[in-house]
Design a protein around this motif. Sequence first.
Motif, PDB file in Angstrom:
ATOM      1  N   ASN A  67       0.843  -1.188   0.000  1.00 22.08           N
ATOM      2  CA  ASN A  67       0.000   0.000   0.000  1.00 22.08           C
ATOM      3  C   ASN A  67       0.886   1.249   0.000  1.00 22.08           C
ATOM      4  O   ASN A  67       1.009   1.955   1.001  1.00 22.08           O
ATOM      5  CB  ASN A  67      -0.912  -0.009   1.235  1.00 22.08           C
ATOM      6  CG  ASN A  67      -1.865   1.170   1.237  1.00 22.08           C
ATOM      7  OD1 ASN A  67      -2.251   1.677   0.187  1.00 22.08           O
ATOM      8  ND2 ASN A  67      -2.229   1.621   2.416  1.00 22.08           N
ATOM      9  N   LEU A  68       1.506   1.505  -1.144  1.00 17.44           N
ATOM     10  CA  LEU A  68       2.397   2.659  -1.244  1.00 17.44           C
ATOM     11  C   LEU A  68       1.607   3.956  -1.268  1.00 17.44           C
ATOM     12  O   LEU A  68       0.454   3.984  -1.716  1.00 17.44           O
ATOM     13  CB  LEU A  68       3.238   2.562  -2.525  1.00 17.44           C
ATOM     14  CG  LEU A  68       4.271   1.443  -2.579  1.00 17.44           C
ATOM     15  CD1 LEU A  68       4.860   1.343  -3.983  1.00 17.44           C
ATOM     16  CD2 LEU A  68       5.373   1.684  -1.565  1.00 17.44           C
ATOM     17  N   PRO A  69       2.221   5.053  -0.821  1.00 17.21           N
ATOM     18  CA  PRO A  69       1.554   6.351  -0.927  1.00 17.21           C
ATOM     19  C   PRO A  69       1.301   6.693  -2.394  1.00 17.21           C
ATOM     20  O   PRO A  69       1.966   6.187  -3.293  1.00 17.21           O
ATOM     21  CB  PRO A  69       2.565   7.325  -0.303  1.00 17.21           C
ATOM     22  CG  PRO A  69       3.475   6.480   0.528  1.00 17.21           C
ATOM     23  CD  PRO A  69       3.537   5.159  -0.172  1.00 17.21           C
ATOM     24  N   ARG A  70       0.338   7.566  -2.609  1.00 17.00           N
ATOM     25  CA  ARG A  70       0.101   8.050  -3.968  1.00 17.00           C
ATOM     26  C   ARG A  70       1.264   8.942  -4.400  1.00 17.00           C
ATOM     27  O   ARG A  70       2.016   9.432  -3.563  1.00 17.00           O
ATOM     28  CB  ARG A  70      -1.214   8.825  -4.027  1.00 17.00           C
ATOM     29  CG  ARG A  70      -2.451   7.952  -3.790  1.00 17.00           C
ATOM     30  CD  ARG A  70      -3.715   8.778  -3.929  1.00 17.00           C
ATOM     31  NE  ARG A  70      -3.781   9.820  -2.903  1.00 17.00           N
ATOM     32  CZ  ARG A  70      -4.578  10.874  -2.970  1.00 17.00           C
ATOM     33  NH1 ARG A  70      -5.364  11.058  -4.020  1.00 17.00           N
ATOM     34  NH2 ARG A  70      -4.603  11.758  -1.991  1.00 17.00           N
ATOM     35  N   GLY A  71       1.377   9.182  -5.701  1.00 19.46           N
ATOM     36  CA  GLY A  71       2.443  10.030  -6.207  1.00 19.46           C
ATOM     37  C   GLY A  71       3.060   9.433  -7.452  1.00 19.46           C
ATOM     38  O   GLY A  71       2.649   8.379  -7.935  1.00 19.46           O
ATOM     39  N   SER A  72       4.070  10.109  -7.978  1.00 24.09           N
ATOM     40  CA  SER A  72       4.737   9.676  -9.202  1.00 24.09           C
ATOM     41  C   SER A  72       6.231   9.493  -8.953  1.00 24.09           C
ATOM     42  O   SER A  72       6.868  10.317  -8.291  1.00 24.09           O
ATOM     43  CB  SER A  72       4.544  10.714 -10.309  1.00 24.09           C
ATOM     44  OG  SER A  72       5.360  10.414 -11.430  1.00 24.09           O
ATOM     45  N   LEU A  73       6.771   8.402  -9.513  1.00 25.31           N
ATOM     46  CA  LEU A  73       8.209   8.173  -9.422  1.00 25.31           C
ATOM     47  C   LEU A  73       8.957   8.841 -10.565  1.00 25.31           C
ATOM     48  O   LEU A  73      10.190   8.749 -10.632  1.00 25.31           O
ATOM     49  CB  LEU A  73       8.498   6.663  -9.407  1.00 25.31           C
ATOM     50  CG  LEU A  73       7.994   5.923  -8.166  1.00 25.31           C
ATOM     51  CD1 LEU A  73       8.177   4.427  -8.340  1.00 25.31           C
ATOM     52  CD2 LEU A  73       8.703   6.396  -6.908  1.00 25.31           C
ATOM     53  N   GLY A  74       8.229   9.498 -11.457  1.00 23.64           N
ATOM     54  CA  GLY A  74       8.875  10.263 -12.520  1.00 23.64           C
ATOM     55  C   GLY A  74       9.581   9.382 -13.527  1.00 23.64           C
ATOM     56  O   GLY A  74       9.199   8.241 -13.780  1.00 23.64           O
ATOM     57  N   TYR A  75      10.647   9.926 -14.104  1.00 21.31           N
ATOM     58  CA  TYR A  75      11.400   9.218 -15.134  1.00 21.31           C
ATOM     59  C   TYR A  75      12.352   8.185 -14.524  1.00 21.31           C
ATOM     60  O   TYR A  75      12.759   8.313 -13.371  1.00 21.31           O
ATOM     61  CB  TYR A  75      12.222  10.214 -15.957  1.00 21.31           C
ATOM     62  CG  TYR A  75      11.388  11.230 -16.688  1.00 21.31           C
ATOM     63  CD1 TYR A  75      10.672  10.882 -17.833  1.00 21.31           C
ATOM     64  CD2 TYR A  75      11.307  12.551 -16.238  1.00 21.31           C
ATOM     65  CE1 TYR A  75       9.896  11.818 -18.503  1.00 21.31           C
ATOM     66  CE2 TYR A  75      10.537  13.489 -16.898  1.00 21.31           C
ATOM     67  CZ  TYR A  75       9.826  13.126 -18.027  1.00 21.31           C
ATOM     68  OH  TYR A  75       9.067  14.047 -18.688  1.00 21.31           O
TER      69      TYR A  75
END
Length: 440
Positions: A28-36
């Motif tokens: 259950n990882l936090p929301r968000g983006s890891l980008g490139y």
Amino acid sequence: MPFLFLIAFTLVSAFLLSKYLSKCQTKNLPRGSLGYPLIGETLSFIRAQREDRGWDWLEERILKHGSVFKTSLMGSPTVVIIGQAGNKFVLGAEEDVFAPKQPATMQGILGKQNILELTGSRYRLIKGALVTFLKPESLQNYIKEMDSLAKTLILRETKEKDTIKAAFFMKKLTFTMACNILFGIRDEYTIEALFKEFASASKALWSLPINFPGTVYWKGLRARSSIANLSLPILRKKREDLSNDAIIDNCITLVIASHDTSTILLSLMIRQLARDPEIYKKVLEEQMDIVKKREGKEDKLTWAEIQKMKYTWQVAQELMRTIPTVFGGFRKALKDTSYAGYAIPKGWQVFWSSDGTHMNNDIFENRKSPIPPYAYMAFGGGVHTCIGNEFARVETLTTIHNLVTMYEWSQLNPEEVITRQPMPYPSMHLPIKIKPRRLF
């Protein structure tokens, strides 16, 4: 060939990162983006810092994902945790949960044995060696030397001048003071050579971990090597029971920490006093009162006089709140853990930000009770609270005392903006017009 190498390196890194992240998909990882791949969101993060929009960068993601979100910074997947409870969770955690491990670039420049990286008995050993000359009892013996050095450097810089670039001068002053007071390095040629190398090393702390000719990180590593060659013969005299690597690692860490943070604080104070006549008047009155009460005694600062500079230090503390010298810091998860219902996988970084509480009006402007722990983060918190905070206070007050009692000044470019490199810094080096002051 260099371009093809970079492409290959990026593809391999992307593959390895994707394999690693695939293991975390069920969590259950936090929301968000890891980008490139590899780069993550590092470039936009650094760009925001340079434009002094670091908090805006965080706030955009907080509004979208909440006060706990994932990203990727400095080559590593990262969970960002914002707020007083989050600061306490990260900085107050046991060392077997979160280790004070820094991103690869910081570790490469500062070294694996620097105090920011250590835990347990090794941390206590290094801390004990450094605290011997940073504790208040030791600092009392440095006051006269600090005072004399500040006065000498100020007079030298202002000789036959009516304008100076105050921020750049503060860099040289605090660097010279760190070399003299902390490490006994007094040769001007060596100090000048080290000053240039430390500038390159500092720029590489928050950069992409690409060690390729021409990159910021590559230049930083070369600067670190030069620093070791220049300073190790001198520093061996202070080695106690430390290895050569430990000496160099902690020399670099201590100089960067003491010199860069004090530079910023002094620059911001000079800027604030030029912009706010009421604050300037109160600081001047406090400092001049100290001079008047000497009654013809030796014209040198004393420890007792430093303790009387309460209002001046309050100004400094407020500036460190509103424009934090340290934007935030990293820890590394040594085991799977969780916060606010979100998973933090083993091996991921955790990032906390001082702005997350410093900009909270409910804590600092509308409060009816004392400031809670882990809310004012100018010197970090927990076991790894900055050990040089008292040195920074004494150095700042000593320098401001000499500046205020010797000169009055005005800011030449009132619209000058602040940028982060990664610490806040006046974009034009803070040019000021100075005028000698007649004491009485």
